[in-house]
Scaffold this motif. Sequence first.
Motif, PDB file in Angstrom:
ATOM      1  N   ASP A 171       0.866  -1.177   0.000  1.00 27.17           N
ATOM      2  CA  ASP A 171       0.000   0.000   0.000  1.00 27.17           C
ATOM      3  C   ASP A 171       0.907   1.233   0.000  1.00 27.17           C
ATOM      4  O   ASP A 171       1.167   1.840   1.032  1.00 27.17           O
ATOM      5  N   LEU A 172       1.397   1.556  -1.192  1.00 27.42           N
ATOM      6  CA  LEU A 172       2.326   2.685  -1.346  1.00 27.42           C
ATOM      7  C   LEU A 172       1.546   3.964  -1.575  1.00 27.42           C
ATOM      8  O   LEU A 172       0.719   4.031  -2.484  1.00 27.42           O
ATOM      9  N   SER A 173       1.805   4.993  -0.761  1.00 26.90           N
ATOM     10  CA  SER A 173       1.194   6.304  -0.990  1.00 26.90           C
ATOM     11  C   SER A 173       2.215   7.231  -1.637  1.00 26.90           C
ATOM     12  O   SER A 173       3.394   7.233  -1.257  1.00 26.90           O
ATOM     13  N   LEU A 174       1.729   8.027  -2.583  1.00 29.45           N
ATOM     14  CA  LEU A 174       2.582   8.995  -3.275  1.00 29.45           C
ATOM     15  C   LEU A 174       2.263  10.407  -2.778  1.00 29.45           C
ATOM     16  O   LEU A 174       1.210  10.632  -2.169  1.00 29.45           O
ATOM     17  N   VAL A 175       3.162  11.321  -3.098  1.00 25.44           N
ATOM     18  CA  VAL A 175       3.013  12.711  -2.676  1.00 25.44           C
ATOM     19  C   VAL A 175       3.158  13.604  -3.903  1.00 25.44           C
ATOM     20  O   VAL A 175       4.015  13.345  -4.753  1.00 25.44           O
ATOM     21  N   LEU A 176       2.332  14.638  -3.998  1.00 28.28           N
ATOM     22  CA  LEU A 176       2.460  15.595  -5.106  1.00 28.28           C
ATOM     23  C   LEU A 176       1.901  16.943  -4.685  1.00 28.28           C
ATOM     24  O   LEU A 176       1.171  17.049  -3.684  1.00 28.28           O
ATOM     25  N   ASP A 177       2.233  17.976  -5.471  1.00 26.17           N
ATOM     26  CA  ASP A 177       1.781  19.335  -5.126  1.00 26.17           C
ATOM     27  C   ASP A 177       1.471  20.176  -6.361  1.00 26.17           C
ATOM     28  O   ASP A 177       1.508  21.405  -6.284  1.00 26.17           O
ATOM     29  N   SER A 178       1.188  19.525  -7.497  1.00 27.52           N
ATOM     30  CA  SER A 178       0.883  20.305  -8.713  1.00 27.52           C
ATOM     31  C   SER A 178      -0.145  19.594  -9.572  1.00 27.52           C
ATOM     32  O   SER A 178      -0.301  18.368  -9.493  1.00 27.52           O
ATOM     33  N   MET A 179      -0.809  20.363 -10.421  1.00 30.34           N
ATOM     34  CA  MET A 179      -1.775  19.802 -11.360  1.00 30.34           C
ATOM     35  C   MET A 179      -1.068  18.912 -12.387  1.00 30.34           C
ATOM     36  O   MET A 179      -1.625  17.903 -12.819  1.00 30.34           O
ATOM     37  N   GLU A 180       0.155  19.299 -12.778  1.00 29.55           N
ATOM     38  CA  GLU A 180       0.896  18.476 -13.745  1.00 29.55           C
ATOM     39  C   GLU A 180       1.082  17.069 -13.198  1.00 29.55           C
ATOM     40  O   GLU A 180       0.921  16.075 -13.907  1.00 29.55           O
ATOM     41  N   GLN A 181       1.449  16.985 -11.926  1.00 32.50           N
ATOM     42  CA  GLN A 181       1.651  15.661 -11.327  1.00 32.50           C
ATOM     43  C   GLN A 181       0.333  14.904 -11.206  1.00 32.50           C
ATOM     44  O   GLN A 181       0.272  13.702 -11.480  1.00 32.50           O
ATOM     45  N   ALA A 182      -0.723  15.626 -10.811  1.00 34.11           N
ATOM     46  CA  ALA A 182      -2.029  14.971 -10.650  1.00 34.11           C
ATOM     47  C   ALA A 182      -2.481  14.389 -11.990  1.00 34.11           C
ATOM     48  O   ALA A 182      -2.935  13.239 -12.055  1.00 34.11           O
ATOM     49  N   ARG A 183      -2.309  15.160 -13.066  1.00 36.59           N
ATOM     50  CA  ARG A 183      -2.703  14.674 -14.396  1.00 36.59           C
ATOM     51  C   ARG A 183      -1.872  13.459 -14.800  1.00 36.59           C
ATOM     52  O   ARG A 183      -2.382  12.502 -15.363  1.00 36.59           O
ATOM     53  N   ALA A 184      -0.567  13.508 -14.499  1.00 34.12           N
ATOM     54  CA  ALA A 184       0.309  12.381 -14.848  1.00 34.12           C
ATOM     55  C   ALA A 184      -0.111  11.123 -14.084  1.00 34.12           C
ATOM     56  O   ALA A 184      -0.130  10.023 -14.653  1.00 34.12           O
ATOM     57  N   VAL A 185      -0.463  11.285 -12.814  1.00 34.20           N
ATOM     58  CA  VAL A 185      -0.878  10.135 -12.000  1.00 34.20           C
ATOM     59  C   VAL A 185      -2.172   9.529 -12.558  1.00 34.20           C
ATOM     60  O   VAL A 185      -2.299   8.313 -12.708  1.00 34.20           O
ATOM     61  N   VAL A 186      -3.129  10.415 -12.890  1.00 33.59           N
ATOM     62  CA  VAL A 186      -4.411   9.933 -13.416  1.00 33.59           C
ATOM     63  C   VAL A 186      -4.205   9.213 -14.755  1.00 33.59           C
ATOM     64  O   VAL A 186      -4.745   8.123 -14.983  1.00 33.59           O
ATOM     65  N   ALA A 187      -3.376   9.810 -15.622  1.00 31.68           N
ATOM     66  CA  ALA A 187      -3.145   9.210 -16.935  1.00 31.68           C
ATOM     67  C   ALA A 187      -2.455   7.857 -16.800  1.00 31.68           C
ATOM     68  O   ALA A 187      -2.846   6.869 -17.434  1.00 31.68           O
ATOM     69  N   LYS A 188      -1.433   7.805 -15.952  1.00 33.69           N
ATOM     70  CA  LYS A 188      -0.681   6.557 -15.789  1.00 33.69           C
ATOM     71  C   LYS A 188      -1.542   5.495 -15.110  1.00 33.69           C
ATOM     72  O   LYS A 188      -1.420   4.293 -15.401  1.00 33.69           O
ATOM     73  N   SER A 189      -2.401   5.942 -14.231  1.00 38.32           N
ATOM     74  CA  SER A 189      -3.304   5.037 -13.538  1.00 38.32           C
ATOM     75  C   SER A 189      -4.164   4.292 -14.556  1.00 38.32           C
ATOM     76  O   SER A 189      -4.350   3.075 -14.481  1.00 38.32           O
ATOM     77  N   LYS A 190      -4.682   5.042 -15.535  1.00 35.12           N
ATOM     78  CA  LYS A 190      -5.529   4.428 -16.570  1.00 35.12           C
ATOM     79  C   LYS A 190      -4.703   3.506 -17.455  1.00 35.12           C
ATOM     80  O   LYS A 190      -5.118   2.389 -17.778  1.00 35.12           O
ATOM     81  N   GLU A 191      -3.518   3.976 -17.823  1.00 38.86           N
ATOM     82  CA  GLU A 191      -2.650   3.195 -18.723  1.00 38.86           C
ATOM     83  C   GLU A 191      -2.271   1.859 -18.080  1.00 38.86           C
ATOM     84  O   GLU A 191      -2.262   0.818 -18.738  1.00 38.86           O
ATOM     85  N   LEU A 192      -1.934   1.889 -16.789  1.00 37.95           N
ATOM     86  CA  LEU A 192      -1.423   0.684 -16.127  1.00 37.95           C
ATOM     87  C   LEU A 192      -2.521  -0.104 -15.405  1.00 37.95           C
ATOM     88  O   LEU A 192      -2.257  -1.199 -14.900  1.00 37.95           O
ATOM     89  N   GLY A 193      -3.722   0.474 -15.332  1.00 38.14           N
ATOM     90  CA  GLY A 193      -4.786  -0.199 -14.590  1.00 38.14           C
ATOM     91  C   GLY A 193      -4.474  -0.321 -13.113  1.00 38.14           C
ATOM     92  O   GLY A 193      -4.828  -1.286 -12.457  1.00 38.14           O
ATOM     93  N   SER A 194      -3.757   0.688 -12.587  1.00 40.19           N
ATOM     94  CA  SER A 194      -3.359   0.675 -11.176  1.00 40.19           C
ATOM     95  C   SER A 194      -3.932   1.909 -10.487  1.00 40.19           C
ATOM     96  O   SER A 194      -3.834   3.018 -11.019  1.00 40.19           O
ATOM     97  N   VAL A 195      -4.572   1.720  -9.343  1.00 37.56           N
ATOM     98  CA  VAL A 195      -5.102   2.872  -8.594  1.00 37.56           C
ATOM     99  C   VAL A 195      -4.014   3.370  -7.642  1.00 37.56           C
ATOM    100  O   VAL A 195      -3.608   2.651  -6.730  1.00 37.56           O
ATOM    101  N   PHE A 196      -3.523   4.577  -7.867  1.00 39.31           N
ATOM    102  CA  PHE A 196      -2.492   5.128  -6.982  1.00 39.31           C
ATOM    103  C   PHE A 196      -3.125   5.822  -5.785  1.00 39.31           C
ATOM    104  O   PHE A 196      -4.120   6.529  -5.925  1.00 39.31           O
ATOM    105  N   ALA A 197      -2.525   5.614  -4.618  1.00 36.58           N
ATOM    106  CA  ALA A 197      -2.947   6.331  -3.415  1.00 36.58           C
ATOM    107  C   ALA A 197      -2.082   7.576  -3.299  1.00 36.58           C
ATOM    108  O   ALA A 197      -0.855   7.494  -3.454  1.00 36.58           O
ATOM    109  N   VAL A 198      -2.717   8.717  -3.025  1.00 41.34           N
ATOM    110  CA  VAL A 198      -1.992   9.993  -3.093  1.00 41.34           C
ATOM    111  C   VAL A 198      -2.302  10.894  -1.896  1.00 41.34           C
ATOM    112  O   VAL A 198      -3.456  11.013  -1.482  1.00 41.34           O
ATOM    113  N   LEU A 199      -1.235  11.528  -1.380  1.00 41.71           N
ATOM    114  CA  LEU A 199      -1.392  12.631  -0.431  1.00 41.71           C
ATOM    115  C   LEU A 199      -0.970  13.915  -1.134  1.00 41.71           C
ATOM    116  O   LEU A 199       0.010  13.922  -1.881  1.00 41.71           O
TER     117      LEU A 199
END
Lengths: 390, 390
Positions: free
Chosen positions: B117-145
């Motif tokens: 259960d790995l949580s990631l950290v981010l502070d920008s819209m660019e990162q949020a968009r990258a996480v969402v896009a990669k999540s769809k591509e890899l079929g993996s739900v990322f946990a984020v703070l």
Amino acid sequence: MICFYAIMSARAEPIASLETLQTPCLLLDEPRMARNIARLKARVQRLGVGFRPHLKTAKSMEVAVRLMDGPQGPVTVSTLKEAEQFAAEGVRDILYAVGITPGKLERAASLRRNGVDLSLVLDSMEQARAVVAKSKELGSVFAVLIEVDCDGHRSGVKPEDPTLLSIGRALHEGGASLRGVMTHAGGSYDTPGETALTLAAERERDVAVRSAAALRAAGLPCPIVSVGSTPTAHFARDLTGVTEIRAGVFVFFDLVMAGLRVCAIEDIAISVLATVIGHQHEKGWTIVDAGWMAMSRDRGTATQVQDQGYGLICDIEGNPYPDLILKQVNQEHGIIGHRDAAGEYPRLPLGTLVRILPNHACATSAQHDRYQVVDERRRVLATWSRFSGW
Amino acid sequence: MICFYAIMSARAEPIASLETLQTPCLLLDEPRMARNIARLKARVQRLGVGFRPHLKTAKSMEVAVRLMDGPQGPVTVSTLKEAEQFAAEGVRDILYAVGITPGKLERAASLRRNGVDLSLVLDSMEQARAVVAKSKELGSVFAVLIEVDCDGHRSGVKPEDPTLLSIGRALHEGGASLRGVMTHAGGSYDTPGETALTLAAERERDVAVRSAAALRAAGLPCPIVSVGSTPTAHFARDLTGVTEIRAGVFVFFDLVMAGLRVCAIEDIAISVLATVIGHQHEKGWTIVDAGWMAMSRDRGTATQVQDQGYGLICDIEGNPYPDLILKQVNQEHGIIGHRDAAGEYPRLPLGTLVRILPNHACATSAQHDRYQVVDERRRVLATWSRFSGW
């Protein structure tokens, strides 16, 4: 074991592109390293002395084979671990250039028993007595150089100090193999420019040669007269009386050496590849994933004319951005900013890869366990391991 | 694999005495470490919050089992390598507390696929968009703070910045698991004393709690409100609204923390064992075999009231010599001298062993690949490995 002759003639095939590497990681620009080695080797040859490269910077057999004159050395090391590691790869002529202590003589004797011609360094009667006593206890003849002090930088006995002859006699009469004298112009790291460095090189030579003359006048052997530091090696005009030169950081060069005008920024062969992970736009900060863990805490340029912070930022090709430096570092965060508080610079979006040139190649390399060897076309040619520890 | 429960109950038998170790090496005073851990754990319990120790300081499973509440964590890490190493030892609840980049999401997804259960950290819209896009591509739900900025120290979005809610919405609507907010009072490293640190802790709490409230008011989930730094963890009086606290360096403590009055010199559990290798008597110098390679280049006390050079010198028992510090370092040489230029101190003959307390435990530990674990009677109880790299 790495074969000296095979490596010297090998042409590597690219294994990846720079963009595929996980960051932060340590890049070694192989063509630049080859030029740095060729430049100093040509100098040493012109000066008519032997070359004993210092392997403390690289700590890698792959780099060592490119530095050495032959598969057995000669080389210089800064730890017994280096001596043991390089000995395991077939190196036989090794100078351990840090003052010996009684507690390390067993390991030194073990290396000698295994066929390594390991030379030790010392600068006191206490050490000479310990070497003689341990030599008798272990039945091992230690080879020793006396360290002399040419600039008050660190260790070494002064050439006019009668202790020099006392140490020589104690060693020679005690059954050690007195090999000669060595000195290191560490003070040259604080004196930029041709005039100062030429003078530092001549002082280094003069002290070593006078010390050798004193030993010989007292009837003591002194076959080796060893000098060296990267700055003096590059500015010595004449090395009459010297038998060998040592240098280490020149293989990679760094911002400190560029600040001393020993090399150009374009000669620096080592850099840290980092990724942009964030911004604080109103402060002009770009945040990367290379902090002090990847760069080291070395601030060697802090006292130079141009302070480079924790490193100079280049694009992925290795071209420096004007006045863009790593201004602050935490463990895994680095803050890039313009050299002047309010200066502007190109936008580096999230995910941008940058190369960061280090203040001090030895310190930055020591933070990594491998080199990603790259060519001038951003291709990764090989991964070379490096070791650490004592 | 190291068993959490076995280790927690084990009593080690001494394997050697301190005098038999090769120097330089890293000593870990186990009784002091145990006290440091017990002290903070008791505080955290009194404050009624969860504890997510930061493992970046120790990078050792042997230390981790002594810090964690259970064999699966929770823990904080500063690199994906740490996450992978601790995951291989069974740790399951891991916060990777450095801003995520697109190029690291594949490794993060791989950890999640392996049950972490790995949580990631981010502070920008660019990162949020990258996480969402990669999540769809890899079929993996990322946990984020979402990282929020409580003191202008480094990363994070301001709690009143509308970007906070934009990031929250982008993540939540994009299918990521929005876990909450985290902040780090890195600025507390520059503010000594109880009053300043109590204020810093309250500011850290206030910013985290206000950010969480803003997310919740916008209908977004925010189960986790995470704060922490060693200074604020030790001075927080009230943590209402906070769910967990992070801290790392407290496990060993160091001279910087002592300078901030977060600990006493006697609490510092980590030191470098070094041997006297020479002297320059007329300068008042004693030279040891611990240079920056063993100590790091960290000069964290340089800006404090008491500058400790590169470290504070103690005898082999760990008792500090009055005003004796490591004044200069080269790669494998350290120069010991009195704090005042002309000050005198006891003679330390060739071969004397000293312990050197470091400015910064994270940086000094990172220079070593193992801990020599010692008790209060100079006995070596065990050797614990530590890892490095990314």
